[in-house]
Design an enzyme around this catalytic site. Sequence first.
Site, PDB file in Angstrom:
ATOM      1  N   SER A 128       0.820  -1.230   0.000  1.00  0.00           N
ATOM      2  CA  SER A 128       0.000   0.000   0.000  1.00  0.00           C
ATOM      3  C   SER A 128       0.851   1.277   0.000  1.00  0.00           C
ATOM      4  O   SER A 128       0.434   2.315   0.517  1.00  0.00           O
ATOM      5  CB  SER A 128      -0.952   0.027   1.211  1.00  0.00           C
ATOM      6  OG  SER A 128      -1.674  -1.169   1.289  1.00  0.00           O
ATOM      7  N   ARG A 129       2.055   1.187  -0.515  1.00  0.00           N
ATOM      8  CA  ARG A 129       2.966   2.355  -0.586  1.00  0.00           C
ATOM      9  C   ARG A 129       3.366   2.884   0.806  1.00  0.00           C
ATOM     10  O   ARG A 129       3.799   4.017   0.935  1.00  0.00           O
ATOM     11  CB  ARG A 129       2.364   3.503  -1.414  1.00  0.00           C
ATOM     12  CG  ARG A 129       2.079   3.126  -2.861  1.00  0.00           C
ATOM     13  CD  ARG A 129       3.407   2.958  -3.619  1.00  0.00           C
ATOM     14  NE  ARG A 129       3.235   2.584  -5.010  1.00  0.00           N
ATOM     15  CZ  ARG A 129       3.194   1.334  -5.474  1.00  0.00           C
ATOM     16  NH1 ARG A 129       3.283   0.300  -4.632  1.00  0.00           N
ATOM     17  NH2 ARG A 129       3.089   1.092  -6.750  1.00  0.00           N
ATOM     18  N   LEU A 130       3.172   2.068   1.828  1.00  0.00           N
ATOM     19  CA  LEU A 130       3.576   2.497   3.176  1.00  0.00           C
ATOM     20  C   LEU A 130       4.987   1.966   3.445  1.00  0.00           C
ATOM     21  O   LEU A 130       5.223   1.165   4.359  1.00  0.00           O
ATOM     22  CB  LEU A 130       2.576   1.979   4.224  1.00  0.00           C
ATOM     23  CG  LEU A 130       1.141   2.461   3.998  1.00  0.00           C
ATOM     24  CD1 LEU A 130       0.197   1.896   5.056  1.00  0.00           C
ATOM     25  CD2 LEU A 130       1.079   3.997   4.026  1.00  0.00           C
TER      26      LEU A 130
END
Length: 214
Positions: free
Chosen positions: A190-192
Amino acid sequence: MDIGHIRKDFADHAPLTREAIADDPFDQFTRWFDEALASAMPEANAFVLATATAQGQSSQRTVLLKYYDPQGFVFYTNTESRKAKEIAANPQVSMLFPWYGLQRQVKIEGHIEPISREQTLRYFLSRPKDSQLGAWASRQSSVINSRQLLRQQWAKMKEKFRDGEVPLPDFWGGYRIEPHAIEFWQGQPSRLHDRFLYRRDQAQTDWLIERLAP
Ligand SMILES: Cc1cc2nc3c(=O)[nH]c(=O)nc-3n(C[C@H](O)[C@H](O)[C@H](O)COP(=O)(O)O)c2cc1C
């Protein structure tokens, strides 16, 4: 082809945490470098070196890491090349290991210095003779008219140094990047993504460690 839709979710790697990473960035680098070397990734010791002119025009190229210790990261090159000229004018450089196969990157900023001729010579003598001749044959970064010229130059050097050791060219040498900042980036879902930045404190003795937003 619509490249705007190329997207990959990073899923396979454990998150990086402050508890899990090493207190010293060179220890952390060694952990990741060993994993990169053990992986199927090609050229794990290749990194992108960015230099800039005194006026701030940057340029980049890939070089190979040949040695590192807590003093810094060492590579070898032609000392009359474009990069060498830029380094002479501006010794602030950065380097990047793009370890996409592991969903990682390591970004390093620092000051660059030539290493001693003794250390350069030791490394030069350890290279295969063809590579030693290659260093003699090419005036790196200069404009040439043909590949044939390069081959002729190589043959000339092969003949010249037919017997005995190939001497170290005085236009070839090693450089050490002494880092003041090293960032480790680990891809996450999730692009985290996880980012940890080690930077030298004011006294230049200890490393401060901060988590950065992805
Ligand atoms: C995988 C790879 C490794 C390379 N390793 C080196 C190296 O260790 N030293 C070097 O001088 N050039 C190396 N090169 C060539 C450089 O990228 C570059 O073309 C050359 O150093 C001239 O750069 P400059 O004109 O910016 O000085 C490598 C290129 C690749 C693709």
